[in-house]
Scaffold this motif. Structure first.
Motif, short mmCIF file in Angstrom:
data_model
loop_
_atom_site.label_atom_id
_atom_site.label_comp_id
_atom_site.label_asym_id
_atom_site.label_seq_id
_atom_site.Cartn_x
_atom_site.Cartn_y
_atom_site.Cartn_z
N ARG A 167 0.82 -1.22 0.00
CA ARG A 167 0.00 0.00 0.00
C ARG A 167 0.85 1.26 0.00
O ARG A 167 1.71 1.45 0.87
N ALA A 168 0.60 2.10 -0.98
CA ALA A 168 1.17 3.45 -1.06
C ALA A 168 0.43 4.13 -2.20
O ALA A 168 0.08 3.46 -3.19
N CYS A 190 12.48 -0.39 6.72
CA CYS A 190 12.76 -0.84 5.34
C CYS A 190 13.94 -1.81 5.32
O CYS A 190 13.89 -2.84 4.63
N ARG A 241 -0.12 7.58 1.93
CA ARG A 241 -0.83 6.28 1.98
C ARG A 241 -2.26 6.55 2.44
O ARG A 241 -2.52 6.62 3.64
N VAL A 293 8.95 0.55 0.47
CA VAL A 293 7.84 1.51 0.44
C VAL A 293 6.65 0.95 1.21
O VAL A 293 6.01 1.64 2.00
N ALA A 294 6.36 -0.33 0.95
CA ALA A 294 5.19 -0.96 1.55
C ALA A 294 5.29 -1.01 3.07
O ALA A 294 4.29 -0.86 3.78
N SER A 298 5.54 5.52 3.58
CA SER A 298 5.61 5.12 2.16
C SER A 298 6.79 5.79 1.48
O SER A 298 6.68 6.29 0.35
N PHE A 356 6.12 9.87 -3.06
CA PHE A 356 6.51 9.03 -1.92
C PHE A 356 6.71 9.92 -0.68
O PHE A 356 7.01 11.12 -0.81
#
Lengths: 246, 227
Positions: A103-104, A221, B86, A167-168, A173, A212
């Motif tokens: 999700r982003a 991350c 998000r 990112v997820a 994100s 982002f």
């Protein structure tokens, strides 16, 4: 083992999605997670239902195509593996497994668990390359001495497969780990120094255009990255940016 | 080439620089406050110097106020941007498996510290500004008409910590500041691109993050018990 799957189902990019529950039986511990998904899809097709769409390609952990946010973690509960290399032995009989897409907003869902990671391609195209003459007079790689330590660090950075787990998993994100790996692999090598300034400026600029979030150095991350890309790359990219802006 | 004036990384670097400045200020503030325990006379003398020196008052103080405002406004801006990145949240997420609560909740610890700063400014700074620039009393004396009355700073400091509720608020705020610094210290170095000596920076940062707020807490409790 018998499992309960709660899977994000979404008709297409514009439709709203929801979590749908599927019971699944006779899953072996040695199966990969994607094989389990294949079995589920076979059952759904036999029942005349729409199979679950998910990204996959090499199934060898090197292409970066598979994704999925499994039980609250990108690529699931195991470390240093992609979803295709995740084994069902990581789960217990009777367990409920939550499966969601990465999700982003920069990774829009296309269908079910498939997301569009084209933003990474555009960042790469903005500067993730070196301009070399390949018209038959390319010099031998060994003619340019490179310190072993630098070559190793560049290789470590180059192992990034661009899957988007960073990112997820990032609460913001942020794509910093991916972009920094691409910036680092060239910044460490003499061939990459020629375009280093434009590279970092253009790739960071594209990262910002894609929407982002900002890195807040939580380190999530690095933990979730299937290739173990180090946060040191982010520090290196920041240094490169400071040098380029100075 | 970058079109925006500040990239996302640029904003993080500015957060780190303002953070460094504020951490340096904390050390300076702590050093002076420790004098209130060690030597009230020296504390009074230094307070009078800091309160009347034009360089401190009209050069350093505005820089400090700017840094405080910049740090929290930028922090809130970054947080809002990050939340926007998000829109659909995960139905099931386990962030505790890959990152610390402290690192994920800088906005919460930061906002508590900001609320504390409001109280702290009301307690000391607003009072100082009112007396000096509102009332025109630059003497720093308990009784401006009596040169032998002595400086008022230590007496006023102790008076503030008579109320146990205020002491408790101070202690809670400093615990949150400690958590903020535990991530903020090392994070500032990472944002500035420092990767050598990471373990030392982390360890030193933890010592800084615990020792500095703990000494502020000690001073508050010391004055509360001494009054």
């Amino acid at each position: 083992m018998n499992l309960t799957l709660k899977i994000w189902r979404q008709e297409d990019a514009k439709s709203p999605g929801k979590m749908v529950t599927y019971p699944i039986s006779n899953i072996e511990g040695h199966m990969s997670f994607l094989e389990m998904m294949d079995i589920l899809n076979d059952e759904l097709i036999e029942k005349g239902e729409e199979p679950v769409a998910f990204d996959h390609d090499c199934r060898e952990g090197i292409c970066g195509m598979c994704s999925m946010y499994i039980n609250g973690e990108a690529h699931g509960p195991d470390r240093r593996v992609t979803t295709c290399q995740l084994h069902m032995r990581m789960f217990k009989d009777g367990e409920t497994i939550h499966i969601e897409p990465f999700r982003a907003n920069s990774f829009p869902v296309l269908k079910d668990l498939m997301v569009d990671r084209g933003a990474f391609d555009r960042i790469q195209q903005a500067g993730g390359y070196i301009s070399v003459n390949t018209s038959g007079n390319t010099q031998d790689a060994n003619s340019l001495p490179i310190p072993k330590a630098d070559a190793d660090l560049a290789m470590d950075a180059a192992t990034c497969i661009g899957c988007g787990a960073c990112v997820a998993t990032c609460k913001n994100s942020s794509a910093m780990l991916f972009v920094s790996a691409k910036v680092s692999q060239y910044a460490l090598l003499p061939q990459g120094r020629v375009e280093a300034k434009d590279r970092v400026l253009n790739m960071v600029n594209q990262m910002d255009i894609e929407g982002f979030g900002n890195c807040t150095n939580t380190g999530a991350c690095e933990v979730e990255c299937p290739k173990g890309i180090s946060l040191d790359n982010i520090a290196r990219m920041n240094r490169e940016l400071i040098k380029a802006k100075a | 080439m970058s079109k925006s004036k500040f990239t996302t990384i640029g904003r993080k670097i500015l957060m780190a620089l303002s953070g460094f400045f504020l951490m340096f200020f904390l050390l300076q503030h702590l050093t002076i406050n420790m004098l209130s325990v060690v030597s009230p006379d020296m504390f009074n003398d230094v307070s009078q110097f800091m309160g009347t020196n034009p360089v401190v008052q009209f050069a350093l103080q505005p820089v400090l106020i700017f840094a405080v405002f910049f740090h929290f406004i930028m922090g809130i801006v970054l947080e809002l941007q990050n939340r926007r990145a998000r829109s659909i949240k995960y139905a099931y997420s386990k962030p505790g498996t890959n990152s610390s609560w402290i690192s994920r909740n800088m906005i919460i610890t930061g906002l508590v510290v900001l609320a504390f700063l409001g109280l702290h400014f009301y307690d000391f700074w607003v009072h100082e500004m009112t007396v000096k620039y509102g009332g025109g009393d630059m003497s720093g004396l308990i009784n401006p008409n009596d040169l032998d009355s002595g400086y008022r700073y230590h007496e006023e400091l102790v008076a503030k910590f008579v109320d146990p509720v205020r002491v408790i608020i101070y202690v809670i705020s400093f615990v949150l500041l400690s958590l903020h610094l535990m991530h903020g210290f090392q994070s500032s170095f990472q944002s500035m691109g420092v990767s050598k000596g990471k373990n030392f920076i982390k360890k030193f940062g933890n010592v800084f993050a615990i020792a500095v707020p703990a000494l502020f807490v000690f001073i508050a409790i010391y004055h509360h018990l001494q009054h």
